[in-house]
Design an enzyme around this catalytic site. Sequence first.
Site, PDB file in Angstrom:
ATOM      1  N   GLY A 276      45.189  85.800  29.604  1.00 26.89           N
ATOM      2  CA  GLY A 276      46.404  85.490  30.131  1.00 26.89           C
ATOM      3  C   GLY A 276      46.986  85.955  31.802  1.00 26.89           C
ATOM      4  CD  GLU A 318      40.706  85.474  23.839  1.00 31.18           C
ATOM      5  OE1 GLU A 318      41.384  85.159  24.002  1.00 31.18           O
ATOM      6  OE2 GLU A 318      39.714  86.003  22.302  1.00 31.18           O
ATOM      7  N   PRO A 319      39.512  86.299  30.297  1.00 34.69           N
ATOM      8  CG  PRO A 319      38.313  87.171  32.308  1.00 34.69           C
ATOM      9  CD  PRO A 319      38.664  87.061  30.353  1.00 34.69           C
ATOM     10  N   GLY A 320      40.619  83.088  31.692  1.00 35.39           N
ATOM     11  CA  GLY A 320      40.184  81.399  31.783  1.00 35.39           C
ATOM     12  C   GLY A 320      40.709  81.565  33.901  1.00 35.39           C
ATOM     13  NE  ARG A 358      49.230  75.515  35.110  1.00 38.93           N
ATOM     14  CZ  ARG A 358      49.969  75.690  36.029  1.00 38.93           C
ATOM     15  NH1 ARG A 358      50.025  75.904  37.625  1.00 38.93           N
ATOM     16  NH2 ARG A 358      50.211  77.627  35.095  1.00 38.93           N
ATOM     17  CB  CYS A 389      55.920  54.514  37.450  1.00 46.08           C
ATOM     18  SG  CYS A 389      55.597  53.051  38.069  1.00 46.08           S
ATOM     19  CD  GLU A 390      57.699  59.038  34.315  1.00 50.94           C
ATOM     20  OE1 GLU A 390      58.338  59.626  34.370  1.00 50.94           O
ATOM     21  OE2 GLU A 390      56.734  58.555  33.311  1.00 50.94           O
ATOM     22  CE1 TYR A 419      44.459  76.157  29.920  1.00 49.95           C
ATOM     23  CE2 TYR A 419      44.845  78.211  32.114  1.00 49.95           C
ATOM     24  CZ  TYR A 419      44.265  77.297  30.341  1.00 49.95           C
ATOM     25  OH  TYR A 419      44.236  78.858  29.670  1.00 49.95           O
TER      26      TYR A 419
END
Length: 461
Positions: A276, A318-320, A358, A389-390, A419
């Site tokens: 995180g 746990e770095p991602g 995101r 279309c949003e 992500y």
Amino acid sequence: MRAHEAGALHGDLGSRGPAWLRTPEDVNALVPQLWPRTVTRADDGALTIGGRSVRELATEYGTPAYLLDEADLRARCRDFAAAFAGADVYYAGKSFLCKAVVRIVAEEGLFLDVCTGGELAVALAAGFPPERMGFHGNNKSTAELTRALDAGVGRIILDSFHEIDRLTALARERGVRPAVLIRVTVGVEAHTHEFIATAHEDQKFGFSLAGGAAFEAAVRVLDDDVLDLRGLHSHIGSQIFDTSGFEVAARRVLELQAQIRDARGVELVELDLGGGFGIAYTTQDDPSPAPDLAKRINKIVESECELAGLRVPKLSVEPGRAIVGPAVFTLYEVGTVKDVDGIRTYVSVDGGMSDNIRTALYDASYSATVAGRVSAAEPLLARVVGKHCESGDILVKDEFLPADVQPGDLLAVPGTGAYCRSMASNYNHVPRPPVIAVRDGESRVIVRRETEADLLSLDVG
């Protein structure tokens, strides 16, 4: 270059310095904040990555495209491995996983976290050593657990009583004793978006510490003596800059470890504090380098162990995002520029929420810059949007772009390694972009662009 001008390159709304007036030297001085380490701006005004111009890459591979700086990715793997020497560094595959990245992670000596059968399949297909893997997930199926056992996955992180029963039965049938950790919900309110905070009590992950479920889970595993309980696991959330949350989490997990020792005479030998660690998406973000994170976290663990009368366990993290996030930027082409009655200027690009959800999902902030040229135009406060279309199809909420931004311009959005591709979709039947790895003047496709034929191949009606 003045400080207020430096901030404007990446969307510091407190400043008004035009980003596109930068000299190559000015841009290069700012690279460590937001961009992959090899990114420069050439004399013709185009960004380069790994020695390749974005103009060339756009011509060769099309847009949108995720551009991965392989040298930067490898350097960040090495940074964490060196900073946490003596600990196990697990790359969190959920941030971005493909066979090429799996091989890079393996070559740089990291471990690997997977959290679904699909991620496990990619890791195995890439030849990653299964004994160096951890398997996460709040709802692992019998089939997934069976595959993990048969492959020899190094550790499985238990997330529910049903999973304990399920894995115990499978292990007993096979006559194996898999190593496991218990995921503990420690009640820490991480300073991050509620959707990516994972340690408060009211959420789906782990065993509650406050309610006694975590202790009960440990006792059940120890008493059955089928699974090899190695330690405890905690993950408090994502995009975190303040290590105070890790301090609270470590204290509470180690207090539980002391409780287990006192009740069952077993002192667990591993402690996983998750990941995180935050990265810079704008100049307002101030992430800590890996050595500083490691120093503070190791100090926290040593101090809390001393207070609890425990031996210091084997630490893992746990770095991602912190490894792959800054190593990638997304390259788009501008399609339309629309001024809405002096309220706002919308700059529409050829991607959108299908390649980066995101902003819409987490209200995430991003930066952007015109990537193919420099301009002497005045600054224009714009919103970068996609083609879907949003009305919520927003990539960059507010950014200064040159007032002469126009169709055909290349636009780069940094910090998209984590992500974005993992959460990409085919909304509006838009094919997902490719991932292009660039290094030492050479480029290669590591995930190809989807085609309309790919979309139609799944439609059997």
